[in-house]
Design an enzyme around this catalytic site. Structure first.
Site, short mmCIF file in Angstrom:
data_model
loop_
_atom_site.label_atom_id
_atom_site.label_comp_id
_atom_site.label_asym_id
_atom_site.label_seq_id
_atom_site.Cartn_x
_atom_site.Cartn_y
_atom_site.Cartn_z
N SER A 83 0.75 -1.29 0.03
CA SER A 83 0.09 -0.02 0.06
C SER A 83 0.98 1.33 0.10
CB SER A 83 -0.90 0.02 1.27
OG SER A 83 -0.26 0.19 2.31
N LYS A 153 1.00 4.74 6.74
CA LYS A 153 0.18 5.43 5.65
C LYS A 153 1.08 7.02 5.90
CE LYS A 153 -2.84 2.40 4.84
NZ LYS A 153 -2.86 1.43 3.71
#
Length: 298
Positions: A83, A153
């Site tokens: 990701s 993230k």
């Protein structure tokens, strides 16, 4: 006249054959020999302890230091997914700064951060089942934890920001478009797979997105959960500062320049002034009405 005559109270003559002299000399020799040392200090040196006796103490100190470093300074984390490509690859080991949050530092736009699952983000994700040795090494910080449900993230917006992204458009923070070509995965669009916004990020929370936008279940996909897809600052473990492993992947993780563009804080800077005007307006109107009613009554 007797020459050389001695009184009966004088010491006996010091003759080699005198038994008393021999006994006395022997006692003197023994006294001087006792406690003799190589440095002449008169005290015997202690025998150094064996390395094998010192080893458990050294290991104990090392483990305590490793635990303190993991708890308060830095901790290693393993990247389990794609990701954050290409910034981070699956299997990379990153070091996370855990010190600055102890001094009140809060996440900033553009930082790559590790945070605990806010609740429901990793609901269907299986966790590894490490053995006893792996658990111990993870506990002291010498190995990334395989059991903790943590995510990594990039911070896109912080408390007080307004963030949005329309189809075929850029991500916009406080009216400023982000130039994310330097860090999102090649060929990805900013948000075509999941447009969103505008979202007002509550104080004390952050909006996060993966760099591999079309392969990241980030804030966009959890807006139905408590927090509306945002993450509490209290859930943030720390900022990832460097890729430490493998060696050929070693690199720092700086904040992209687009997050420092002029005016991105403008909306936040105007907020206190707008609140002040909004708060003062009712008082001004009330005072004006009072003065008007006074003149009318007079």
């Amino acid at each position: 006249m007797a020459v050389g005559a001695r009184s009966g109270h004088e010491e006996p003559e010091d003759r080699p054959g005198n038994p008393e002299n021999v006994e006395s000399a022997g006692a003197t020799d023994r006294t001087e020999g006792d406690g003799d040392s190589s440095d002449g200090s008169g005290t015997a040196q202690k025998k150094p302890r064996s390395f094998w006796k010192e080893l458990p103490l050294l290991i104990g100190i090392a483990l305590v230091l490793a635990l303190l470093i993991k708890t308060f300074l830095v901790q290693a984390f393993s990247i389990p997914s794609d990701s954050m490509q290409n910034t981070l690859q699956r299997g990379d080991r990153v070091l996370v700064d855990k010190l600055t949050p102890w001094f009140g530092a809060e996440p900033k736009r553009g930082e790559v951060v590790v945070f605990h699952d806010p609740g429901g983000w990793l609901e269907n994700t299986q966790t590894a089942n490490p053995n006893v040795v792996q658990k111990f090494l993870s506990f002291i910080g010498l190995m990334p934890s395989a059991e903790e449900k943590d995510l990594i993230k990039r911070v896109i917006a912080v408390g007080g920001d307004t963030v949005e992204c329309k189809k075929d458009g850029p991500v916009v923070v406080n009216g400023k478009a982000l130039d994310d070509k330097s860090f999102i995965f090649p060929g990805n669009t900013p948000c075509n797979d999941e447009p969103f916004g505008p979202i007002h990020v509550p104080e004390g929370r952050i909006w996060v997105m993966g760099d591999h936008r079309q392969n990241s279940l980030d804030s966009r996909y959890h807006q139905e959960l408590p927090g509306g897809g945002t993450v509490s600052n209290d859930e943030v473990v720390g900022r990832a500062i460097v890729v430490a492993w493998p060696i050929n992947r070693w690199s720092t993780l700086p904040i992209p320049a687009t997050f420092d563009q002029p005016g991105i804080n403008a909306a936040m800077g105007l907020a206190p002034g707008a609140l002040g005007v909004a708060g003062a307006l009712p008082i001004v109107l009330w005072r004006r009405r009072k003065l008007t009613s006074g003149r009318t009554a007079g």
